[in-house]
Design a protein around this motif. Structure first.
Motif, mmCIF file in Angstrom:
data_model
loop_
_atom_site.group_PDB
_atom_site.id
_atom_site.type_symbol
_atom_site.label_atom_id
_atom_site.label_comp_id
_atom_site.label_asym_id
_atom_site.label_seq_id
_atom_site.Cartn_x
_atom_site.Cartn_y
_atom_site.Cartn_z
ATOM 1 N N ASP A 158 0.838 -1.194 0.000
ATOM 2 C CA ASP A 158 0.000 0.000 0.000
ATOM 3 C C ASP A 158 0.877 1.250 0.000
ATOM 4 O OD1 ASP A 158 0.877 0.278 2.649
ATOM 5 O OD2 ASP A 158 -0.967 -0.557 3.481
ATOM 6 N N GLN A 159 0.233 2.402 -0.087
ATOM 7 C CA GLN A 159 0.987 3.649 -0.203
ATOM 8 C C GLN A 159 1.795 3.957 1.048
ATOM 9 O OE1 GLN A 159 1.382 5.493 -3.019
ATOM 10 N NE2 GLN A 159 0.263 3.769 -3.948
ATOM 11 N N ALA A 160 1.271 3.623 2.212
ATOM 12 C CA ALA A 160 2.017 3.866 3.452
ATOM 13 C C ALA A 160 3.304 3.053 3.466
ATOM 14 C CB ALA A 160 1.147 3.512 4.654
ATOM 15 N N THR A 161 3.222 1.805 3.025
ATOM 16 C CA THR A 161 4.405 0.949 2.993
ATOM 17 C C THR A 161 5.423 1.485 1.999
ATOM 18 O OG1 THR A 161 3.094 -0.988 3.599
ATOM 19 C CG2 THR A 161 5.216 -1.398 2.552
ATOM 20 N N LYS A 162 4.962 1.844 0.816
ATOM 21 C CA LYS A 162 5.876 2.369 -0.199
ATOM 22 C C LYS A 162 6.576 3.643 0.289
ATOM 23 C CE LYS A 162 3.267 0.579 -4.175
ATOM 24 N NZ LYS A 162 2.420 0.954 -5.339
ATOM 25 N N SER A 202 5.217 7.237 6.982
ATOM 26 C CA SER A 202 4.447 8.004 6.014
ATOM 27 C C SER A 202 3.492 8.947 6.744
ATOM 28 C CB SER A 202 3.639 7.056 5.127
ATOM 29 O OG SER A 202 2.546 6.521 5.860
ATOM 30 N N SER A 203 2.841 9.784 5.972
ATOM 31 C CA SER A 203 1.821 10.674 6.552
ATOM 32 C C SER A 203 0.428 10.063 6.434
ATOM 33 C CB SER A 203 1.845 12.033 5.843
ATOM 34 O OG SER A 203 1.564 11.871 4.455
ATOM 35 N N SER A 204 0.344 8.771 6.137
ATOM 36 C CA SER A 204 -0.932 8.102 5.908
ATOM 37 C C SER A 204 -1.864 8.215 7.105
ATOM 38 C CB SER A 204 -0.697 6.625 5.593
ATOM 39 O OG SER A 204 -1.919 5.916 5.554
ATOM 40 N N SER A 205 -3.141 8.476 6.810
ATOM 41 C CA SER A 205 -4.159 8.538 7.861
ATOM 42 C C SER A 205 -4.927 7.233 7.989
ATOM 43 C CB SER A 205 -5.138 9.683 7.574
ATOM 44 O OG SER A 205 -5.860 9.431 6.369
ATOM 45 N N ASP A 206 -4.400 6.163 7.429
ATOM 46 C CA ASP A 206 -5.081 4.866 7.489
ATOM 47 C C ASP A 206 -5.026 4.266 8.892
ATOM 48 O OD1 ASP A 206 -5.377 5.241 4.802
ATOM 49 O OD2 ASP A 206 -4.003 3.640 4.190
ATOM 50 N N LEU A 207 -6.132 3.704 9.332
ATOM 51 C CA LEU A 207 -6.191 3.050 10.643
ATOM 52 C C LEU A 207 -5.243 1.853 10.721
ATOM 53 C CD1 LEU A 207 -7.592 2.820 13.453
ATOM 54 C CD2 LEU A 207 -9.267 1.307 12.343
ATOM 55 N N ALA A 208 -4.861 1.300 9.577
ATOM 56 C CA ALA A 208 -4.057 0.079 9.542
ATOM 57 C C ALA A 208 -2.800 0.155 10.390
ATOM 58 C CB ALA A 208 -3.689 -0.254 8.092
ATOM 59 N N GLY A 209 -2.193 1.337 10.478
ATOM 60 C CA GLY A 209 -0.975 1.452 11.284
ATOM 61 C C GLY A 209 -1.199 1.111 12.739
ATOM 62 N N ALA A 210 -2.408 1.415 13.233
ATOM 63 C CA ALA A 210 -2.745 1.124 14.629
ATOM 64 C C ALA A 210 -3.377 -0.239 14.811
ATOM 65 C CB ALA A 210 -3.695 2.205 15.155
ATOM 66 N N SER A 211 -3.631 -0.954 13.717
ATOM 67 C CA SER A 211 -4.352 -2.229 13.821
ATOM 68 C C SER A 211 -3.452 -3.399 14.175
ATOM 69 C CB SER A 211 -5.070 -2.529 12.494
ATOM 70 O OG SER A 211 -4.150 -2.904 11.486
ATOM 71 N N ARG A 212 -2.137 -3.170 14.219
ATOM 72 C CA ARG A 212 -1.179 -4.263 14.418
ATOM 73 C C ARG A 212 -0.842 -4.528 15.870
ATOM 74 N NH1 ARG A 212 2.078 -1.149 10.074
ATOM 75 N NH2 ARG A 212 3.117 -0.240 11.888
ATOM 76 N N ILE A 213 -1.429 -3.816 16.822
ATOM 77 C CA ILE A 213 -0.855 -3.734 18.165
ATOM 78 C C ILE A 213 -1.213 -4.887 19.100
ATOM 79 C CG2 ILE A 213 -0.768 -1.226 18.027
ATOM 80 C CD1 ILE A 213 -3.140 -1.126 19.986
ATOM 81 N N SER A 214 -1.970 -5.888 18.658
ATOM 82 C CA SER A 214 -2.366 -6.952 19.589
ATOM 83 C C SER A 214 -1.179 -7.651 20.263
ATOM 84 C CB SER A 214 -3.269 -7.979 18.894
ATOM 85 O OG SER A 214 -2.582 -8.684 17.882
ATOM 86 N N ALA A 230 2.904 1.011 21.500
ATOM 87 C CA ALA A 230 1.838 1.065 20.496
ATOM 88 C C ALA A 230 2.021 2.273 19.577
ATOM 89 C CB ALA A 230 0.473 1.113 21.176
ATOM 90 N N LYS A 231 2.381 3.402 20.151
ATOM 91 C CA LYS A 231 2.568 4.599 19.342
ATOM 92 C C LYS A 231 3.853 4.531 18.524
ATOM 93 C CE LYS A 231 1.110 8.576 21.064
ATOM 94 N NZ LYS A 231 0.878 9.737 21.975
ATOM 95 N N ASP A 232 4.905 3.961 19.100
ATOM 96 C CA ASP A 232 6.172 3.858 18.371
ATOM 97 C C ASP A 232 6.062 2.941 17.154
ATOM 98 O OD1 ASP A 232 7.487 5.621 20.012
ATOM 99 O OD2 ASP A 232 8.547 4.086 21.164
ATOM 100 N N GLN A 233 5.401 1.783 17.335
ATOM 101 C CA GLN A 233 5.300 0.871 16.193
ATOM 102 C C GLN A 233 4.388 1.456 15.117
ATOM 103 O OE1 GLN A 233 3.077 -1.590 14.635
ATOM 104 N NE2 GLN A 233 1.350 -0.427 15.483
ATOM 105 N N THR A 234 3.380 2.208 15.529
ATOM 106 C CA THR A 234 2.480 2.846 14.571
ATOM 107 C C THR A 234 3.192 3.956 13.824
ATOM 108 O OG1 THR A 234 0.571 2.340 15.978
ATOM 109 C CG2 THR A 234 0.293 4.079 14.330
ATOM 110 N N ARG A 235 3.935 4.766 14.553
ATOM 111 C CA ARG A 235 4.639 5.912 13.962
ATOM 112 C C ARG A 235 5.623 5.471 12.877
ATOM 113 N NH1 ARG A 235 6.521 7.545 18.251
ATOM 114 N NH2 ARG A 235 4.973 9.131 18.790
ATOM 115 N N MET A 236 6.170 4.287 13.032
ATOM 116 C CA MET A 236 7.182 3.831 12.077
ATOM 117 C C MET A 236 6.654 3.801 10.644
ATOM 118 S SD MET A 236 9.407 0.316 11.974
ATOM 119 C CE MET A 236 8.307 -0.471 10.782
ATOM 120 N N THR A 237 5.362 3.557 10.477
ATOM 121 C CA THR A 237 4.788 3.498 9.133
ATOM 122 C C THR A 237 3.680 4.531 8.903
ATOM 123 O OG1 THR A 237 3.227 1.780 9.863
ATOM 124 C CG2 THR A 237 5.286 1.034 8.838
#
Length: 301
Positions: free
Chosen positions: A99-103, A120-132, A149-156
């Protein structure tokens, strides 16, 4: 609590795999026509975003969450540098969708940026969906959980509202694991930490819709990846199906659009709640990497 820690992780991955077959189909009538009621894992259609995938596998969201889980299991803690190294390795020869965030994140890494500023500057919820996996690992340390949770999200996904969403759902799961019901915890977390934030409005919309039909509600909120559309849909699913995890995940898929990110968060939250009906074992056993997943969860539990 121990069983729910494991269940919340499994439920998040199962939600991603359940969404795979119809992921990013926005036409809900087409979903019904092509698949009927989706209550089992399905192969994606040849013209989908995931033609290289098979039933029981993950979308690119689940693949990234798996890398996070592997990193935590190996290191014993969340290590941003290790996670970023594994994340980049995943996409070095990836056969699935980028996806665009990954690229954008990969491009930023190639320019020498580090994991804290490559996102990325992506506003997709997906970045926060990985935190389980982080919720499972840091259930006894809320501050560490929120930071991770915020650090892993911020990375992408270095977008303020995606970061706030990661914090919100981390705090929500933590409270549920302490014994609160999901709806009660949603109201408490919002009142304590997010008054004045757009999240407060999204929560209000989601809670107010809990008596309505999910496909219609999510269509009204928006089926897209963007956090302002996806967040209230997640709250709706949690509130409406507070005691029925299975139906929440089915309805998320039937509502179309970015059902993977939406389902991963809803699955995690409801999986943390002992009052919810259990996760169907046929879903867990149907995961291609289910045995590996269970072993890794045991290592961090």
């Amino acid at each position: 609590m121990e069983d729910q820690r494991k269940t919340l992780v499994l439920a998040s991955f199962v939600a991603d795999s359940l969404a795979l077959g119809a992921h990013w189909i926005y036409d809900t009538e087409r979903i019904i026509k092509e698949f009927g009621r989706i209550h089992q894992f399905l192969n994606p259609l040849p013209d989908s975003y995931h033609p290289s995938k098979q039933r029981g596998e993950f979308t690119h969201y689940g693949d990234q969450a798996m890398v996070l889980l592997e990193s935590i299991a190996d290191r014993g803690v969340f290590d941003l540098e290790d996670f970023s190294t594994r994340w980049r390795a995943l996409f070095s020869d990836y056969k699935g969708y980028l996806d665009q965030a990954t690229k954008a994140t990969l491009h930023n890494f190639s320019r020498g940026k580090n994991p804290r500023d490559a996102g990325s500057s992506s506003s997709d919820l997906a970045g926060a969906s990985r935190i389980s996996p982080l919720v499972c690992r840091y259930v006894r340390d809320l501050d560490a959980l929120v930071r991770a949770a915020k650090d892993q999200t911020r990375m992408t996904h270095n977008h303020p509202m995606v970061l706030e969403s990661a914090e919100f759902f981390a705090r929500l799961c933590w409270r549920i694991l302490q014994g609160e019901s999901p709806v009660s915890a949603i109201m408490e977390v919002t009142a304590e930490r997010f008054e004045g934030s757009p999240i407060s409005e999204w929560v209000e919309k989601g809670l107010a819709s809990q008596t309505e039909q999910s496909v219609d509600v999510i269509g009204r909120f928006g089926r897209s990846c963007h956090v302002d559309e996806a967040f209230p849909g997640v709250v709706h699913l949690i509130a409406k199906y507070e005691t029925d995890l299975k139906e929440a995940l089915i309805q998320s898929v039937m509502a179309g659009g970015d059902s993977a990110a939406r389902g991963m968060v809803a699955g995690m939250v409801l999986g943390a709640y002992p009052g919810s009906k259990g996760l169907p074992m046929e879903w867990v056993s149907g995961l291609k990497r289910g045995e590996e997943l269970s072993i890794l969860i045991e290592k961090i539990s």
